[in-house]
Design a protein around this motif. Structure first.
Motif, mmCIF file in Angstrom:
data_model
loop_
_atom_site.group_PDB
_atom_site.id
_atom_site.type_symbol
_atom_site.label_atom_id
_atom_site.label_comp_id
_atom_site.label_asym_id
_atom_site.label_seq_id
_atom_site.Cartn_x
_atom_site.Cartn_y
_atom_site.Cartn_z
ATOM 1 N N CYS A 1 10.720 27.340 -18.253
ATOM 2 C CA CYS A 1 9.311 27.737 -18.128
ATOM 3 C C CYS A 1 8.626 27.826 -19.490
ATOM 4 O O CYS A 1 7.560 28.429 -19.614
ATOM 5 C CB CYS A 1 9.216 29.090 -17.410
ATOM 6 N N ASN A 2 9.234 27.241 -20.510
ATOM 7 C CA ASN A 2 8.694 27.330 -21.865
ATOM 8 C C ASN A 2 8.582 25.926 -22.448
ATOM 9 O O ASN A 2 9.480 25.452 -23.152
ATOM 10 C CB ASN A 2 9.590 28.228 -22.726
ATOM 11 N N GLU A 3 7.480 25.269 -22.157
ATOM 12 C CA GLU A 3 7.282 23.872 -22.570
ATOM 13 C C GLU A 3 7.409 23.667 -24.082
ATOM 14 O O GLU A 3 8.052 22.703 -24.516
ATOM 15 C CB GLU A 3 5.937 23.350 -22.054
ATOM 16 N N PRO A 4 6.834 24.535 -24.940
ATOM 17 C CA PRO A 4 7.010 24.320 -26.382
ATOM 18 C C PRO A 4 8.479 24.382 -26.828
ATOM 19 O O PRO A 4 8.901 23.608 -27.687
ATOM 20 C CB PRO A 4 6.188 25.443 -27.023
ATOM 21 N N ALA A 5 9.258 25.270 -26.231
ATOM 22 C CA ALA A 5 10.682 25.348 -26.581
ATOM 23 C C ALA A 5 11.409 24.093 -26.116
ATOM 24 O O ALA A 5 12.231 23.532 -26.860
ATOM 25 C CB ALA A 5 11.315 26.593 -25.957
ATOM 26 N N LEU A 6 11.112 23.637 -24.912
ATOM 27 C CA LEU A 6 11.727 22.397 -24.405
ATOM 28 C C LEU A 6 11.363 21.205 -25.291
ATOM 29 O O LEU A 6 12.223 20.394 -25.623
ATOM 30 C CB LEU A 6 11.266 22.124 -22.967
#
Length: 189
Positions: free
Chosen positions: A88-93
């Protein structure tokens, strides 16, 4: 670069498998939760409880960006255990995506829930302590309620992991060494 980026529900074995794969493959392992603590001085649970979900996601993204920068600069192949909520964390992905393959460790629902229940502490006044935030916020009053909350969460999260992952490994109830072998075989195929 071919890093192995492990993802999956809390208690699916990401950290354990990262250490085993590191030893087996002779490459370093990193844990995103540990990277968050090194960066902020707080555990992910502390950040989430004290500052909220948005602050946690920001810390997770920053930790993943720093880890990715370091690994890309050195050209180091590694195994990375992510936190359960990275889906649920697009920047981390996005920070980790260029490093290699996302591997979804698909643990059986009952086994993952059993591990959460094992860590939970029943309170004298009713309810439970030491539950993941997504369960605790529902204030379960029984083990049956914990299982029900977990079931809905598990179903939603597994759908997300499946969409994101390059490889899915069904962990089953095998021992940790056999599960490590399953991951290695999946990476080779």
């Amino acid at each position: 670069m071919d890093c192995i980026i492990l993802m999956g529900i809390k208690h699916c074995g990401k950290s354990t498998q990262a250490r085993l794969l590191s030893q087996r493959l002779g490459i370093p392992s990193y844990d995103a939760d540990e990277a968050i603590k090194e960066l902020t001085g707080k555990s992910p649970r502390e950040i989430y409880a004290q500052e909220g979900a948005d602050a946690f996601k920001k810390a997770e993204a920053m930790a993943c960006e720093k880890l990715a920068e370091s690994l890309m600069a050195s050209g180091t192949r590694a195994v990375i255990a992510t936190g359960g909520g990275i889906c649920c964390n697009e920047p981390a992905l996005a920070a980790l995506r260029p490093l290699g393959k996302f591997v979804f460790l698909n643990a059986p629902e009952e086994a993952a829930c059993d591990r959460i229940i094992k860590e939970a502490k029943e309170l004298d006044e009713g309810g439970f302590d030491n539950l993941p935030a997504y369960i605790a916020k529902e204030s379960p009053r029984s083990i049956l309620e914990i299982r029900s909350i977990f079931h809905n969460f598990y179903t939603d999260r597994c759908a997300l992991y499946s969409r994101i992952a390059d490889i899915k490994v069904d962990m089953g109830r095998a021992d940790k060494e056999e599960n490590a072998s399953k991951i290695v075989r999946a990476m080779q195929n």
